[in-house]
Design a protein around this motif. Structure first.
Motif, short mmCIF file in Angstrom:
data_model
loop_
_atom_site.label_atom_id
_atom_site.label_comp_id
_atom_site.label_asym_id
_atom_site.label_seq_id
_atom_site.Cartn_x
_atom_site.Cartn_y
_atom_site.Cartn_z
N LYS A 4 0.83 -1.13 -0.06
CA LYS A 4 0.20 0.13 -0.07
C LYS A 4 0.86 1.14 0.12
N LYS A 5 0.23 2.17 -0.84
CA LYS A 5 1.24 3.42 -0.84
C LYS A 5 1.07 4.01 0.53
N GLY A 6 2.09 5.06 1.02
CA GLY A 6 2.00 5.85 2.14
C GLY A 6 0.97 6.77 2.45
N TYR A 7 0.41 7.39 1.41
CA TYR A 7 -0.61 8.56 1.83
C TYR A 7 -2.12 8.02 1.50
N VAL A 8 -2.03 6.74 0.78
CA VAL A 8 -3.52 6.41 0.66
C VAL A 8 -4.37 6.11 1.88
N GLY A 9 -5.41 6.69 2.05
CA GLY A 9 -6.38 6.56 3.04
C GLY A 9 -6.17 7.47 4.08
N ASP A 10 -5.31 8.54 3.79
CA ASP A 10 -5.20 9.57 4.73
C ASP A 10 -6.48 10.51 4.53
N ILE A 11 -7.16 11.31 5.46
CA ILE A 11 -8.10 12.02 5.52
C ILE A 11 -7.77 13.42 5.64
N TYR A 12 -8.18 14.39 4.85
CA TYR A 12 -7.70 15.89 5.06
C TYR A 12 -9.15 16.63 5.07
N PHE A 13 -8.96 17.76 5.76
CA PHE A 13 -10.15 18.60 5.67
C PHE A 13 -9.56 20.02 4.87
N ILE A 14 -10.41 20.21 3.67
CA ILE A 14 -10.05 21.11 2.97
C ILE A 14 -11.29 22.11 2.51
N ASP A 15 -11.02 23.41 2.17
CA ASP A 15 -11.90 24.21 1.72
C ASP A 15 -12.71 23.87 0.48
N PRO A 16 -14.17 23.96 0.50
CA PRO A 16 -14.88 23.38 -0.54
C PRO A 16 -14.74 24.06 -1.88
N SER A 17 -14.07 25.39 -2.11
CA SER A 17 -13.79 25.85 -3.39
C SER A 17 -12.79 24.98 -4.00
N LYS A 39 -15.13 23.22 6.43
CA LYS A 39 -13.93 22.62 5.50
C LYS A 39 -14.76 20.80 5.29
N ARG A 40 -14.49 20.34 4.28
CA ARG A 40 -14.96 19.28 3.68
C ARG A 40 -13.90 18.16 3.83
N PRO A 41 -14.45 17.01 4.40
CA PRO A 41 -13.58 15.82 4.54
C PRO A 41 -13.20 15.17 2.89
N VAL A 42 -11.89 14.81 2.58
CA VAL A 42 -11.49 14.09 1.55
C VAL A 42 -10.57 12.97 1.82
N MET A 43 -10.36 11.90 1.03
CA MET A 43 -9.48 10.85 1.23
C MET A 43 -8.75 10.95 0.18
N VAL A 44 -7.18 10.64 0.43
CA VAL A 44 -6.44 10.10 -0.60
C VAL A 44 -6.63 8.93 -1.05
N GLY A 45 -6.98 8.78 -2.58
CA GLY A 45 -7.42 7.41 -3.17
C GLY A 45 -6.24 7.14 -3.93
N LEU A 108 -3.78 20.56 1.18
CA LEU A 108 -3.59 19.10 1.72
C LEU A 108 -2.54 19.41 3.02
N VAL A 109 -2.98 20.13 3.86
CA VAL A 109 -2.16 20.38 5.22
C VAL A 109 -2.72 20.00 6.53
N ASN A 110 -4.14 20.21 6.47
CA ASN A 110 -4.72 19.68 7.70
C ASN A 110 -5.29 18.29 7.86
N LYS A 111 -4.19 17.43 8.20
CA LYS A 111 -4.35 16.02 8.03
C LYS A 111 -5.15 15.61 9.28
N SER A 112 -6.05 14.66 9.16
CA SER A 112 -6.90 14.12 10.23
C SER A 112 -6.05 13.13 11.16
N LYS A 113 -6.56 13.00 12.37
CA LYS A 113 -5.93 11.61 13.05
C LYS A 113 -6.41 10.52 12.62
N ILE A 114 -7.79 10.57 12.08
CA ILE A 114 -8.37 9.47 11.53
C ILE A 114 -7.69 8.94 10.37
#
Length: 133
Positions: A4-17, A39-45, A108-114
């Protein structure tokens, strides 16, 4: 087994724009009202070379048709506050800046702990294979 790649599955909260298309942004702000700036949650896919990534939206609503067509994947094993779904389509560029998403650089700077569970990531990748043959 595939590594598995290192960043895949990380959740970030970013501005909707950065996620919502410019022509839909005004309607989005009208519907959401005062919560439109949250901010909206997104996942690195998908992870590409040199920290470039593609992201998928995380939402709390999905129709049965979207789930059956593998457009949305339920996050069953991930410990989130609400029942959530991840979109199996990805975005590689920001709608606001038109630049590639890179880990560690805005937005992609506000990484979630989850982090998304490995079983959910496997289900996500399987649905992408079925959807994009």
């Amino acid at each position: 087994m595939k590594k598995k790649k290192g960043y895949v599955g990380d959740i970030y909260f970013i501005d909707p724009s950065h996620v919502i298309e410019k022509n839909r942004l005004q309607k989005y702000t009208e519907i959401k009202g005062s919560k439109s700036s949250n901010k909206r949650p997104v996942m690195v896919g998908i992870e590409k070379s040199s920290k470039k990534v593609q992201i998928s939206d995380i939402s709390t609503k999905a129709t049965k048709a979207e789930i059956n067509k593998k457009m949305m994947v339920p996050l069953k094993n991930t410990k989130l506050k609400q029942k959530s779904y991840v979109d199996s389509s990805t975005k590689s560029k920001s709608e606001l800046t038109r630049k590639h998403f890179k880990v560690g650089e805005p937005p992609l700077v506000n990484k979630s702990k989850i982090k998304v569970d490995n079983r959910d990531i496997a289900e996500y990748e399987l649905s992408r294979k079925k959807r994009y043959k």
